[in-house]
Structures are given as C-alpha cells and as structure tokens.
Scaffold this active site. Sequence first.
Site, PDB file in Angstrom:
ATOM      1  N   CYS A 404      44.578  30.473  40.057  1.00 45.09           N
ATOM      2  CA  CYS A 404      43.941  31.727  40.365  1.00 45.09           C
ATOM      3  C   CYS A 404      42.925  31.711  39.132  1.00 45.09           C
ATOM      4  O   CYS A 404      41.815  31.028  39.197  1.00 45.09           O
ATOM      5  CB  CYS A 404      44.847  32.959  40.591  1.00 45.09           C
ATOM      6  N   HIS A 533      47.720  30.963  45.238  1.00 44.12           N
ATOM      7  CA  HIS A 533      49.140  30.981  44.326  1.00 44.12           C
ATOM      8  C   HIS A 533      50.359  30.268  44.797  1.00 44.12           C
ATOM      9  O   HIS A 533      50.921  30.679  45.798  1.00 44.12           O
ATOM     10  CB  HIS A 533      49.514  32.454  44.138  1.00 44.12           C
ATOM     11  N   GLU A 535      52.776  29.077  43.543  1.00 42.33           N
ATOM     12  CA  GLU A 535      54.140  29.337  43.233  1.00 42.33           C
ATOM     13  C   GLU A 535      55.015  30.145  44.266  1.00 42.33           C
ATOM     14  O   GLU A 535      56.054  30.625  44.212  1.00 42.33           O
ATOM     15  CB  GLU A 535      53.862  30.286  42.108  1.00 42.33           C
TER      16      GLU A 535
HETATM   17  N1  GLN Z   1      41.035  38.416  38.328  1.00 42.70           N
HETATM   18  C1  GLN Z   1      40.938  37.490  39.408  1.00 42.70           C
HETATM   19  C2  GLN Z   1      40.357  37.807  40.375  1.00 42.70           C
HETATM   20  O1  GLN Z   1      40.413  38.836  40.624  1.00 42.70           O
HETATM   21  C3  GLN Z   1      41.836  36.200  39.422  1.00 42.70           C
HETATM   22  C4  GLN Z   1      43.031  37.119  40.050  1.00 42.70           C
HETATM   23  C5  GLN Z   1      44.411  36.352  39.754  1.00 42.70           C
HETATM   24  O2  GLN Z   1      44.577  35.246  39.089  1.00 42.70           O
HETATM   25  N2  GLN Z   1      45.488  36.594  40.719  1.00 42.70           N
HETATM   26  O3  GLN Z   1      39.568  37.063  41.310  1.00 42.70           O
END
Ligand code: GLN
Length: 559
Positions: A404, A533, A535
């Site tokens: 992400c 994600h 994970e």
């Molecule tokens: N801050 C980034 C976004 O909102 C990544 C979010 C995250 O890593 N979950 O796109």
Amino acid sequence: MTFFEYSHKFVIRRPSVSQPKFVFVSGGVISGLGKGITTASLSAILEAKGYKVSPMKVDMYLNQDAGTIRPSEHGEVYVTEDGLESDQDLGNYERFIGRPLSRANYMTTGQVYTEVLRKERAFEYEGEDVEAIPHVTDEIIRRFDKAGEGADVVIVELGGTVGEYQNGIFFEAARLMKLHRPADIIHVHVAFLPIPGNLGEMKTKPVQQSVRLLNSMGIQPEFVVGRSSQAMDDKRKERISLFCGIPKEAVISNPDVGSIYEIPLLLEEQRLGDMVCEKLGLKNRKSKLEPWMKMVDHITKSTKEVNIGVVGKYFGTGAYTLSDVYISVIESLKHAGWSEGVKPVLHWIDSTALEQIQTDGAGKFLDGHDGIVVPGGFGSRGIEGIIEAIRYAREKKIPYLGLCYGMQLATIELARYVAHLDQAHTTEVMTDSPNPIIHVMPEQEKKMLKKEYGGTMRLGAWPCVLTKGTKLHEAYGADQIIERHRHRYEFNNAYRDVLQKAGLIIAGTTPDGQLVEAIELRDHPFFIGVQYHPEFLSTPLKPHPLFAAFIRAAIKQIR
Ligand code: GLN
C-alpha cells in the site's frame, strides 16, 4: 404478570430465526491477556470438529469502526472482505479458522447506539420511551443473532475487562440471552494469574475476584482460562475450582508459549473443545487437528534465520516498542518463513529515526537485512526515512516488498532518483507537488471535501489482473486475483510512461486497466509493491504466495 411474560415483554421481542449456540468470552484482571487468541483457538478447535463457527468481536468504544482510531492507540485496522475497518482480533479469527468473516462479526457501542437512535427517529419504537434496557440490549442481541446466521456456534469476545463501566451493557445482553436459552449459552472467563517477583508463587486471588465481579453481574462462567507466564498446577486449579464454583477440569491453564499457534493444541489437550460441546449439547466429534500439529511441528523445526527489516513509523509508544499495528504483516512473514523452512527474525526500523540521518547513513540501519518490508501507513511523519530505506533496497538489490503506502512511496522513490523528478510526491503529503506521482482518487476527493472520513476509503476485496511474465504473476501462478484494499490515493496514470522508461513494470491493474494495483522493477532480484494488503489473506495453514516469494528471495541473500 408472570416472570416470563415480564422478561419477554422487556427483553426479547424477536425470537431468533436460527438457534446457534453461543460462547461468550470475557476477560479479567488485566487487559491484553489474549482473549482474542482464546476465542480464535476455541473457534479452530470447534471447526476441527466439523462445526461452523462464527467468531465475533465486541468493542466498547463509540466509534463506528476501527478506521478512525489512531493505530498507536488501538493497533492494526483489519479490513474484512466486505470492506469493514475492524479490530485486529478479526485478523486472528480469520487466521485461525481460515475463512473470511464479515461486518456481522464486529460490533461497537457506536454501531448499536446509531441504530437505536435511527429507529427512534423513524418512530419504529411506536411511542415507547427508548431505554438502555430493553432497547439497547435488544439491538445487541439482534447483532449477536445476525453473527449466528448460518453458523453452528458463535463465539463472542467481549472487549475490555469485566467490571468496566463502558462494556457492562454487552455483559447484560449476554446474561439476558442465557436467561432465555440456558442450554445454548455458556461463558468462558479468561483471567490473569500473576507470579509476583518477591513471592515467586502463582496467585489465584485476582482470578477469584474477577469471577466474583462476573457473578455480581448475574453471570456464572462455565470455564475459567487462566493466563500466566507458567502453567497452572493442580493446587491452583483446585483453589479456583473451589472458590469460583467450577469443576476442576473446567479450569484451563493457558501459559505463555513460543507461538500463538500452539494454543489450540494446548487447549485441546485439556479437552476444552470436548467439554464446550458437552455443555452446549453438541455432539462431541473428534477434532481433526492434524494439520495444526504438523504446522506447529514445522515452526519448531524452522531454525535457519532470515533477517527482515520492517520499516514503519508506529513502533514507538513511550519506552515500548509496539508492533501490534503491523500484526498481520508480521504473522504473514512468519507463515511464509515457516512454510519455506526458515525462521524470520524481524527487525523494527523506526522510519522517523531513519529520517534523522544523512542519506548515506541508511546502511547503518539496514545493513545485514536479507529483505525489507514497508507496510501501509498514512501522513507525512517518517516518510522521507521510508523513501531512504526503499532507495537502499533498490540500489543494493535487497528484496523489497511494499504494501500500500509501501508501493506508493516506492514509485515516488523511483520518480525522484531514477526519473529525476526531484519534487515527486504524493498529494497526501504535498498537495501542490509539481509531480504528483500518487494522487487522490476523484470520488475520494469529494468525500474529503465533505469531511466524510469514516468508512469511505477504497475498502475491501477488489479484483486485480496480473501482467504475464512478471515476478508477481509467477508468485501467484494466476492471471487474476482478489485482494483487500484500504487507501484513498492511487498511482497517477499520467506518469505511467515516464516511470516505465525509468524501469517500472506495471505488474497488476484493475480489470478495466484503469488503476495500477501492483508494480515491480526491472533489473532487481525482487522489488514488488502492491496497492493492496496481501497480509489480510495469509494464514498459518495457507501462507500467502506473495510473502512466500518474498521470503524465497530473501533466503537467497543469506550469506
Ligand atoms: N496513505 C495511503 C492512502 O491512503 C496508503 C494507505 C495505506 O497504506 N493503507 O492511499
């Protein structure tokens, strides 16, 4: 009016459609005991007996979900397939039962009151005065029942500890359920047994008092699970049995163990699952826990170490290191490590500390690592440090996995240092960047302008098409995957060409090709960033293929 009519009038207005069994798990003495792991372990045992279990977490705060709570306050925000930002315990449940859960498996005081107040405004209470009992307890019970739809057993973890002002209403709802369905409901109380250093002896009094507190709320637990640093001996079990009115065999010892995945086996040895079935009138089938035994055996045998640096900003909390924020990433790395026959040794690298040092100093923090992971995150703090870590991984050809924010910052790093777009940034941090490599999604921008922050990110499971010939495609061995998301920002398509020329490979997109979901780098042994994600999909019995591929690349680095 008879007692039954009285209680029926005030308590349960709606008979449950299905009648699953309920196990309520409460905690006592201290918080952070591992009620979640007890809930997850008992779920795994009953699933291994062939029952469909629906584990549920109840949180006492007024937030609608965990999405708006600071991670350093509450730990990881776990995202369900259907896009709920929930408590990290749902992650434990899913890892232990190997099945996705949904919104129905998570309840907060905020959700309950929002619904009760909505009904009041809609005149659904038809002129009654709306009260905590029965209206709020009714709504809680409705949600318990909802979690039970299609399940044989619901295991409800009551957040917080017994006796707290804030969670009392949930205990009351659980008590009321038992009043009406005594044969279908049991209570398991998880409490702490200290061994004070000056005495060197395990003390049972706090557990006794905790059970008394539960009794004062009208609840007598059927089982007590004693958490302690050492196993409970017979004498302590006898004392708890005597003073708490519980058969000795129903006092279960749950000492600290090397891995949380040993706990289902530990509880099974003490016949917790069998006794729970007996109490609930469920046929006691044999628990098929062989895959767990094999997995635990594998954990103990995986001794060759692989050193992984996890770079993030949420590690420090006062004098302590808090890794809870990254729990799913940590567990995924362990699952993958064990499946590849190695022991991942994880090193927490605080990105804010990394930020303090000069560019060429990143090696001081990162040398000796066989792989580097940058998990998700938000905001500006520590990100220049993260970018330094990514640069180090790219230049030194150390396997890199960006999740992400870890993908977004990897593209920024490439833009700055390879494509020479010096001010490349994400508009999350630099709204007027001349090179907004990562920018906000248009529908997200509208929501933010209206201050609609809660539950409005791009959430939950989305399909992603993988590019043939990429390392990512090879890792999954599939053309299309479904992974969970939680972000507002995305890769800016205006930079596809310039970054591809700089060595970027677009490894995955949405099926319409519009959103970049995964990237990797040419001429690097393993450098992958994903907008999602992974994970959230790894379990100890089924490690995630992307983490496994990353660990295999890291193993090649071991000198
Ligand atoms: N801050 C980034 C976004 O909102 C990544 C979010 C995250 O890593 N979950 O796109």
